[in-house]
Write a protein that holds these residues in place. Sequence first.
Motif, PDB file in Angstrom:
ATOM      1  N   ARG A   8       0.831  -1.209   0.000  1.00  0.00           N
ATOM      2  CA  ARG A   8       0.000   0.000   0.000  1.00  0.00           C
ATOM      3  C   ARG A   8       0.863   1.256   0.000  1.00  0.00           C
ATOM      4  O   ARG A   8       0.589   2.216  -0.724  1.00  0.00           O
ATOM      5  CB  ARG A   8      -0.919   0.011   1.210  1.00  0.00           C
ATOM      6  N   ALA A  62       2.353   1.732  -3.468  1.00  0.00           N
ATOM      7  CA  ALA A  62       1.389   2.237  -4.452  1.00  0.00           C
ATOM      8  C   ALA A  62       1.102   3.721  -4.233  1.00  0.00           C
ATOM      9  O   ALA A  62       1.098   4.509  -5.185  1.00  0.00           O
ATOM     10  CB  ALA A  62       0.096   1.430  -4.389  1.00  0.00           C
ATOM     11  N   TYR A  70       4.254   5.807  -5.071  1.00  0.00           N
ATOM     12  CA  TYR A  70       4.532   5.737  -6.507  1.00  0.00           C
ATOM     13  C   TYR A  70       3.587   6.666  -7.276  1.00  0.00           C
ATOM     14  O   TYR A  70       4.009   7.415  -8.153  1.00  0.00           O
ATOM     15  CB  TYR A  70       4.386   4.293  -6.997  1.00  0.00           C
ATOM     16  N   VAL A 110      -5.737   4.013  -7.846  1.00  0.00           N
ATOM     17  CA  VAL A 110      -4.662   3.311  -7.126  1.00  0.00           C
ATOM     18  C   VAL A 110      -4.381   4.010  -5.800  1.00  0.00           C
ATOM     19  O   VAL A 110      -4.263   3.358  -4.755  1.00  0.00           O
ATOM     20  CB  VAL A 110      -3.375   3.233  -7.987  1.00  0.00           C
ATOM     21  N   ALA A 165      -5.170   2.258  -2.264  1.00  0.00           N
ATOM     22  CA  ALA A 165      -4.027   1.974  -1.397  1.00  0.00           C
ATOM     23  C   ALA A 165      -4.244   2.558  -0.009  1.00  0.00           C
ATOM     24  O   ALA A 165      -3.909   1.930   1.000  1.00  0.00           O
ATOM     25  CB  ALA A 165      -2.745   2.531  -2.011  1.00  0.00           C
ATOM     26  N   VAL A 213      -5.298  -3.518  -5.438  1.00  0.00           N
ATOM     27  CA  VAL A 213      -4.334  -2.426  -5.590  1.00  0.00           C
ATOM     28  C   VAL A 213      -3.271  -2.809  -6.616  1.00  0.00           C
ATOM     29  O   VAL A 213      -2.907  -1.997  -7.473  1.00  0.00           O
ATOM     30  CB  VAL A 213      -3.685  -2.063  -4.231  1.00  0.00           C
ATOM     31  N   ILE A 214      -2.795  -4.046  -6.550  1.00  0.00           N
ATOM     32  CA  ILE A 214      -1.764  -4.497  -7.482  1.00  0.00           C
ATOM     33  C   ILE A 214      -2.298  -4.533  -8.914  1.00  0.00           C
ATOM     34  O   ILE A 214      -1.636  -4.066  -9.848  1.00  0.00           O
ATOM     35  CB  ILE A 214      -1.217  -5.885  -7.060  1.00  0.00           C
ATOM     36  N   PHE A 260      -2.621  -1.065 -10.096  1.00  0.00           N
ATOM     37  CA  PHE A 260      -1.290  -0.505 -10.320  1.00  0.00           C
ATOM     38  C   PHE A 260      -0.759  -0.911 -11.699  1.00  0.00           C
ATOM     39  O   PHE A 260      -0.255  -0.073 -12.449  1.00  0.00           O
ATOM     40  CB  PHE A 260      -0.325  -0.949  -9.222  1.00  0.00           C
TER      41      PHE A 260
END
Length: 180
Positions: free
Chosen positions: A78, A81, A84, A127, A131, A140-141, A144
Motif C-alpha cells: 500500500r 502504491a 509511486y 490506485v 491503497a 491495488v496491485i 497498479f
Amino acid sequence: LKFARKKAMADLIRDAKRTLTGQPKSQAEELEDQLCEMCPKLTYTQRITGFCACWGGGYLLAFCSTLSLMDYTEQGIRNFAALYVLGNVIALCSTGFLLGPRRQCKKMFHPTRRVACLIYLVLLVAVFVCALAKVPFGVVIVLFFMQCGAATWYAISYIPYGRQMVKNFFKETCCKSCKK
C-alpha cells in the motif's frame, strides 16, 4: 518565445473583438483566465528549475517507493502504491513549468490522447485511493499494473506513429500464432 508572442497577440485580438462586440467570455475561458492568474509569469531559469525539481523529485519519490516493497506485508505494498502514484503526479505536473498549465492541459486532452489521458488520470486516483482505503491489496496491485499500462499508452501518444508501431509489434510477435 515566438510562440508566446503570437499567442499573446492572438489573445489580445480576441479580447479586443469581445470588447467591441460586447460578447461575454465563455465559462471555460473565465476558468482558464482565473487559473492563469494564479500562475505567475516565470523566467526561463525559473521554469527550468521548477521542471527539474518536480520531475526529479517526483521520479525520485516513485523510485524510492520501491523500498516499501522490502517490507513483504500488505502495508508495504500500500505504501509503495501511494508513494509511486504521488511521485508520478508530481512528475506529471513538472511539464506545467515548461509549457504552462493551459498549454499542458490542451496537449494532455488533445483528441488523439484524450481517452488515454483520462484513463491514466482515473487509474492514478483509483490506485491512490484504494491503497489508502485498505482495499484488498490484490486489487491495488491489479490497478497498479493497469495504471502502468495506461501511462505507457499515454506516453506513446506523444511519439509520432508510436501507437501504430506498438500495435504492429504485437501483431507481428504475440498475435502471429493467432492468425494460423
